[in-house]
Write an enzyme that holds these catalytic residues in place. Structure first.
Site, PDB file in Angstrom:
ATOM      1  N   HIS A   1      52.020  40.719  37.699  1.00 36.43           N
ATOM      2  CA  HIS A   1      50.954  39.873  38.251  1.00 36.43           C
ATOM      3  C   HIS A   1      50.789  40.124  39.757  1.00 36.43           C
ATOM      4  O   HIS A   1      49.683  40.406  40.232  1.00 36.43           O
ATOM      5  CB  HIS A   1      51.295  38.402  37.987  1.00 36.43           C
ATOM      6  CG  HIS A   1      50.279  37.429  38.507  1.00 36.43           C
ATOM      7  ND1 HIS A   1      49.289  36.904  37.715  1.00 36.43           N
ATOM      8  CD2 HIS A   1      50.089  36.910  39.748  1.00 36.43           C
ATOM      9  CE1 HIS A   1      48.529  36.093  38.448  1.00 36.43           C
ATOM     10  NE2 HIS A   1      48.999  36.077  39.689  1.00 36.43           N
ATOM     11  N   GLU A   2      51.886  40.009  40.494  1.00 33.04           N
ATOM     12  CA  GLU A   2      51.785  40.174  41.949  1.00 33.04           C
ATOM     13  C   GLU A   2      51.394  41.606  42.308  1.00 33.04           C
ATOM     14  O   GLU A   2      50.612  41.829  43.236  1.00 33.04           O
ATOM     15  CB  GLU A   2      53.095  39.790  42.653  1.00 33.04           C
ATOM     16  CG  GLU A   2      53.446  38.308  42.556  1.00 33.04           C
ATOM     17  CD  GLU A   2      52.320  37.358  42.965  1.00 33.04           C
ATOM     18  OE1 GLU A   2      51.456  37.724  43.762  1.00 33.04           O
ATOM     19  OE2 GLU A   2      52.308  36.221  42.446  1.00 33.04           O
TER      20      GLU A   2
ATOM     21  N   HIS B   1      42.524  36.662  40.023  1.00 36.99           N
ATOM     22  CA  HIS B   1      42.986  35.955  38.820  1.00 36.99           C
ATOM     23  C   HIS B   1      41.980  36.130  37.685  1.00 36.99           C
ATOM     24  O   HIS B   1      40.781  36.222  37.903  1.00 36.99           O
ATOM     25  CB  HIS B   1      43.214  34.477  39.127  1.00 36.99           C
ATOM     26  CG  HIS B   1      44.463  34.267  39.915  1.00 36.99           C
ATOM     27  ND1 HIS B   1      44.612  33.284  40.850  1.00 36.99           N
ATOM     28  CD2 HIS B   1      45.637  34.966  39.900  1.00 36.99           C
ATOM     29  CE1 HIS B   1      45.823  33.378  41.381  1.00 36.99           C
ATOM     30  NE2 HIS B   1      46.461  34.397  40.839  1.00 36.99           N
TER      31      HIS B   1
ATOM     32  N   CYS C   1      46.138  37.313  29.574  1.00 33.05           N
ATOM     33  CA  CYS C   1      46.204  38.414  30.552  1.00 33.05           C
ATOM     34  C   CYS C   1      47.258  38.100  31.610  1.00 33.05           C
ATOM     35  O   CYS C   1      47.388  36.965  32.071  1.00 33.05           O
ATOM     36  CB  CYS C   1      44.841  38.598  31.198  1.00 33.05           C
ATOM     37  SG  CYS C   1      44.859  39.840  32.515  1.00 33.05           S
TER      38      CYS C   1
ATOM     39  N   CYS D   1      44.613  42.548  30.520  1.00 30.70           N
ATOM     40  CA  CYS D   1      43.585  42.552  29.475  1.00 30.70           C
ATOM     41  C   CYS D   1      42.720  43.794  29.685  1.00 30.70           C
ATOM     42  O   CYS D   1      42.830  44.466  30.719  1.00 30.70           O
ATOM     43  CB  CYS D   1      42.747  41.279  29.543  1.00 30.70           C
ATOM     44  SG  CYS D   1      41.650  41.223  30.973  1.00 30.70           S
TER      45      CYS D   1
ATOM     46  N   CYS E   1      40.725  43.828  32.984  1.00 31.44           N
ATOM     47  CA  CYS E   1      41.544  44.113  34.176  1.00 31.44           C
ATOM     48  C   CYS E   1      42.003  45.575  34.170  1.00 31.44           C
ATOM     49  O   CYS E   1      42.075  46.212  35.225  1.00 31.44           O
ATOM     50  CB  CYS E   1      42.735  43.165  34.259  1.00 31.44           C
ATOM     51  SG  CYS E   1      42.263  41.479  34.703  1.00 31.44           S
TER      52      CYS E   1
HETATM   53 ZN   LIG Z   1      48.126  35.305  41.361  1.00 27.58          ZN
HETATM   54 ZN   LIG Z   2      42.583  40.126  32.788  1.00 26.88          ZN
END
Ligand SMILES: [Zn+2]
Ligand SMILES: [Zn+2]
Length: 198
Positions: free
Chosen positions: A152-153, A162, A168, A187, A190
Site C-alpha cells: 500500500h505505502e 486510495h 484492492c 486491482c 490500479c
Molecule cells: Zn494510503
Molecule cells: Zn485499486
C-alpha cells in the site's frame, strides 16, 4: 542530418531512456530498530513478485527518538520520512519498517505513511500483531498484514491514490479489519495505472 531524423532520434532516445529507468527501479528496505528476519525475507520475496523489481536491504537504523512524542507515546511518521530523505541516495526508493506506533497530527494513528516526492515510505508493525488486539499470535496473519501495508505505502510512493475497491491493496485502512479484507495486490485499474499488468 535531416531535421526529421533528428526529431525521430530524440523521440527514440527519450523512450529508450524511460524504458531503462523503469527497469532500473529497485526497492531498498530499511529497518528502524530490530525487525525479525522472517518478516524481512517474506517481504523481499513477495515485493519482488508483486512489483517485479529487485529488493535489497539497506543499513539498519536506530529507532528515531527525535520523532517521539512523549504525550502521545507515538512517533511522528512525517519526521521519520524527512530523516530518511536526508540519508538516501537521489534515485533510491525506500520502504522502511519500525515496530513502534506511528501518528500524524490529525489522526489517532497511522499504519504507515509515504512521501512520493522524497521516494520514501514507512510502515509500523505495532498494530499488525494480533496480540495488539488481545488475540493469540499468528505469524502468517502478521506476515500478510505487513505485506499489504508495505505494498500500500509503496503504491503511494509510485503515485497511486486510495482506491474505492475494498479488495484492492490501495483501499484505505481505517482499522485492521480493512487490512484483513483487502488483498496484497492491486486491482486491475490500479495495475493499469502502474502498468504492472503487462
Ligand atoms: Zn494510503
Ligand atoms: Zn485499486
Amino acid at each position: 542530418m535531416h531535421p526529421k531524423i533528428i526529431i525521430l532520434l530524440i523521440i527514440f532516445l527519450f523512450i529508450f531512456n524511460n524504458l531503462l529507468a523503469k527497469e532500473e527501479m529497485e526497492i531498498k528496505i530499511i529497518s528502524f530498530g530490530q525487525i525479525d528476519d522472517f518478516i524481512l525475507d517474506y517481504l523481499k520475496e513477495n515485493l519482488e513478485r508483486i512489483f517485479k523489481v529487485p529488493v535489497f536491504f539497506g543499513k539498519g537504523q536506530a529507532i528515531p527518538e527525535y520523532a517521539y512524542n512523549k504525550k502521545r507515546r507515538q512517533y511522528l511518521s512525517s519526521l521519520i520520512l524527512d530523516g530518511l530523505c536526508k540519508i538516501k541516495q537521489k534515485d533510491e526508493k525506500i520502504l522502511s519498517l519500525i515496530n513502534q506506533d506511528l501518528y500524524v497530527p490529525k489522526l489517532n494513528f497511522v499504519f504507515g505513511e509515504a512521501d512520493p516526492v522524497g521516494g520514501v515510505c514507512i510502515i509500523s508493525l505495532t498494530r499488525l500483531f494480533p496480540s495488539y488486539y488481545g488475540l493469540k499470535e499468528d505469524k502468517d496473519l502478521l506476515l500478510k498484514r505487513t505485506l499489504k501495508e508495505s505494498v500500500h505505502e509503496f503504491g503511494h510512493l509510485l503515485g497511486l491514490k486510495h482506491c474505492a475497491n475494498i479488495k484492492c491493496v490501495m483501499h484505505f485502512s481505517n482499522s485492521i479489519l480493512d487490512t484483513d479484507i483487502k488483498d496484497d495486490d492491486f486491482c486491475n485499474e490500479c495495475k493499469r495505472l502502474l502498468r504492472l499488468d503487462k
